[in-house]
Scaffold this motif. Structure first.
Motif, PDB file in Angstrom:
ATOM      1  N   LYS A 255       0.836  -1.208   0.000  1.00  0.00           N
ATOM      2  CA  LYS A 255       0.000   0.000   0.000  1.00  0.00           C
ATOM      3  C   LYS A 255       0.868   1.254   0.000  1.00  0.00           C
ATOM      4  N   GLY A 256       1.943   1.227   0.775  1.00  0.00           N
ATOM      5  CA  GLY A 256       2.840   2.381   0.809  1.00  0.00           C
ATOM      6  C   GLY A 256       3.557   2.595  -0.507  1.00  0.00           C
ATOM      7  N   GLU A 257       4.004   1.507  -1.121  1.00  0.00           N
ATOM      8  CA  GLU A 257       4.665   1.612  -2.420  1.00  0.00           C
ATOM      9  C   GLU A 257       3.712   2.172  -3.463  1.00  0.00           C
ATOM     10  N   LEU A 258       2.467   1.693  -3.445  1.00  0.00           N
ATOM     11  CA  LEU A 258       1.487   2.177  -4.422  1.00  0.00           C
ATOM     12  C   LEU A 258       1.216   3.663  -4.229  1.00  0.00           C
ATOM     13  N   GLU A 259       1.046   4.091  -3.002  1.00  0.00           N
ATOM     14  CA  GLU A 259       0.848   5.520  -2.731  1.00  0.00           C
ATOM     15  C   GLU A 259       1.990   6.337  -3.333  1.00  0.00           C
ATOM     16  N   ASN A 260       3.216   5.918  -3.052  1.00  0.00           N
ATOM     17  CA  ASN A 260       4.383   6.664  -3.526  1.00  0.00           C
ATOM     18  C   ASN A 260       4.432   6.740  -5.047  1.00  0.00           C
ATOM     19  N   GLN A 261       4.168   5.627  -5.709  1.00  0.00           N
ATOM     20  CA  GLN A 261       4.280   5.607  -7.162  1.00  0.00           C
ATOM     21  C   GLN A 261       3.133   6.360  -7.837  1.00  0.00           C
ATOM     22  N   LEU A 262       1.943   6.276  -7.281  1.00  0.00           N
ATOM     23  CA  LEU A 262       0.829   7.042  -7.840  1.00  0.00           C
ATOM     24  C   LEU A 262       1.068   8.541  -7.695  1.00  0.00           C
ATOM     25  N   ALA A 263       1.634   8.927  -6.573  1.00  0.00           N
ATOM     26  CA  ALA A 263       1.901  10.353  -6.323  1.00  0.00           C
ATOM     27  C   ALA A 263       2.899  10.916  -7.324  1.00  0.00           C
ATOM     28  N   GLN A 264       3.731  10.052  -7.896  1.00  0.00           N
ATOM     29  CA  GLN A 264       4.759  10.498  -8.837  1.00  0.00           C
ATOM     30  C   GLN A 264       4.268  10.564 -10.282  1.00  0.00           C
ATOM     31  N   LEU A 265       3.028  10.142 -10.524  1.00  0.00           N
ATOM     32  CA  LEU A 265       2.518  10.141 -11.898  1.00  0.00           C
ATOM     33  C   LEU A 265       2.149  11.533 -12.398  1.00  0.00           C
ATOM     34  N   GLY A 266       1.955  12.465 -11.474  1.00  0.00           N
ATOM     35  CA  GLY A 266       1.681  13.839 -11.893  1.00  0.00           C
ATOM     36  C   GLY A 266       0.226  14.208 -12.044  1.00  0.00           C
ATOM     37  N   PHE A 267      -0.672  13.492 -11.364  1.00  0.00           N
ATOM     38  CA  PHE A 267      -2.077  13.894 -11.365  1.00  0.00           C
ATOM     39  C   PHE A 267      -2.203  15.281 -10.739  1.00  0.00           C
ATOM     40  N   GLN A 268      -3.202  16.037 -11.168  1.00  0.00           N
ATOM     41  CA  GLN A 268      -3.440  17.347 -10.551  1.00  0.00           C
ATOM     42  C   GLN A 268      -3.715  17.179  -9.059  1.00  0.00           C
ATOM     43  N   ARG A 269      -4.439  16.112  -8.718  1.00  0.00           N
ATOM     44  CA  ARG A 269      -4.681  15.796  -7.308  1.00  0.00           C
ATOM     45  C   ARG A 269      -4.565  14.295  -7.105  1.00  0.00           C
ATOM     46  N   PHE A 270      -3.847  13.914  -6.066  1.00  0.00           N
ATOM     47  CA  PHE A 270      -3.787  12.519  -5.649  1.00  0.00           C
ATOM     48  C   PHE A 270      -4.188  12.468  -4.181  1.00  0.00           C
ATOM     49  N   ILE A 271      -5.202  11.658  -3.867  1.00  0.00           N
ATOM     50  CA  ILE A 271      -5.695  11.554  -2.495  1.00  0.00           C
ATOM     51  C   ILE A 271      -5.673  10.095  -2.077  1.00  0.00           C
ATOM     52  N   ALA A 272      -4.959   9.808  -0.992  1.00  0.00           N
ATOM     53  CA  ALA A 272      -4.895   8.459  -0.439  1.00  0.00           C
ATOM     54  C   ALA A 272      -5.743   8.402   0.824  1.00  0.00           C
ATOM     55  N   PHE A 273      -6.708   7.523   0.842  1.00  0.00           N
ATOM     56  CA  PHE A 273      -7.563   7.334   2.012  1.00  0.00           C
ATOM     57  C   PHE A 273      -7.031   6.130   2.780  1.00  0.00           C
ATOM     58  N   ARG A 274      -6.752   6.353   4.065  1.00  0.00           N
ATOM     59  CA  ARG A 274      -6.149   5.300   4.884  1.00  0.00           C
ATOM     60  C   ARG A 274      -7.096   4.858   5.999  1.00  0.00           C
ATOM     61  N   PRO A 275      -8.053   4.007   5.659  1.00  0.00           N
ATOM     62  CA  PRO A 275      -8.984   3.540   6.693  1.00  0.00           C
ATOM     63  C   PRO A 275      -8.396   2.426   7.527  1.00  0.00           C
ATOM     64  N   GLY A 276      -9.014   2.208   8.679  1.00  0.00           N
ATOM     65  CA  GLY A 276      -8.731   1.012   9.446  1.00  0.00           C
ATOM     66  C   GLY A 276      -9.544  -0.120   8.832  1.00  0.00           C
ATOM     67  N   PRO A 277      -9.944  -1.092   9.625  1.00  0.00           N
ATOM     68  CA  PRO A 277     -10.731  -2.208   9.091  1.00  0.00           C
ATOM     69  C   PRO A 277     -12.019  -1.735   8.422  1.00  0.00           C
ATOM     70  N   LEU A 278     -12.362  -2.353   7.305  1.00  0.00           N
ATOM     71  CA  LEU A 278     -13.569  -1.998   6.570  1.00  0.00           C
ATOM     72  C   LEU A 278     -14.723  -2.871   7.051  1.00  0.00           C
TER      73      LEU A 278
END
Length: 217
Positions: A128-151
């Motif tokens: 999950k952390g790796e995915l957050e980092n790599q998505l943030a580097q793609l250059g979207f105007q906005r990147f939002i990561a939601f970090r919930p506990g158990p669903l």
């Protein structure tokens, strides 16, 4: 304002709730989903693509819209191996998001996890952390990561760990409980929070939404 949403993971616990809410909202004029099997939902706003995710180049031109919602996720027991889990939790969403960015999609909203960290000892949290980092580097105007506990919610394939946590919610929800950070969030609440953030008019390039912020909308 009317927008087009793109959803992957639409058959999952949160994804189903999210699609339902987006279709009911007047602020979204189209909801585009990419799934392996049909949702069996009839709605004039819904554009469903039943696809083979291993063959994205064949349909990448269809990945068009304003906001991409990534609701994919699995467990090691469901995936069968760490390699298979990595493909589902990291490689697939990253490849899809890369194509979406190339097609001009502005925003990327990801369901991550509480304690996500690319350096975690936990395989799940590390992915999950790796995915957050790599998505943030793609250059979207906005990147939002939601970090919930158990669903919390009724899954087709119940997860034992989440069933245990669900039973312990009275303890986690207590106002001064040291375990409050681990309280669960219902699928419909998380879906609602995601849809609210997607419509915010702000210029924040990267956000992490966790803790109390998940419940404030």
């Amino acid at each position: 304002m009317t927008k087009t949403a793109i959803v992957i993971g639409a058959t999952g616990l949160v994804g189903q709730q999210l699609v339902t809410q987006l279709l009911a909202s007047e602020q979204w004029h189209k909801v585009v989903v990419f799934v392996r099997s049909s949702l069996n939902v009839s709605d004039e706003k819904l554009l469903e693509h039943v696809v083979d995710f291993a063959d994205m180049p064949q349909w990448q031109a269809d990945i068009k819209g304003d906001s991409l919602f990534i609701c994919l996720g699995t467990t090691l027991s469901q995936a069968g191996s760490k390699t298979a889990m990595r493909k589902i939790d990291l490689e697939l969403p990253l490849a899809f998001a890369t194509l979406a960015k190339g097609n001009g999609v502005n925003d990327c909203l990801l369901i991550s996890s509480y304690l996500a960290n690319a350096h975690s000892l936990s395989h799940y949290l590390r992915l999950k952390g790796e995915l957050e980092n790599q998505l943030a580097q793609l250059g979207f105007q906005r990147f939002i990561a939601f970090r919930p506990g158990p669903l919390l919610g009724k899954r087709k394939q119940p997860r034992f760990s989440e069933q245990v946590v669900a039973a312990m919610q009275p303890i986690f929800r207590a106002p001064y409980s040291p375990l409050r950070a681990w309280r669960g969030i219902s699928a419909d609440q998380l879906a609602h929070t995601m849809s609210v953030y997607a419509l915010l008019d702000d210029n924040i390039a990267k956000q992490v939404v966790q803790g109390e912020s998940l419940f404030q909308h």
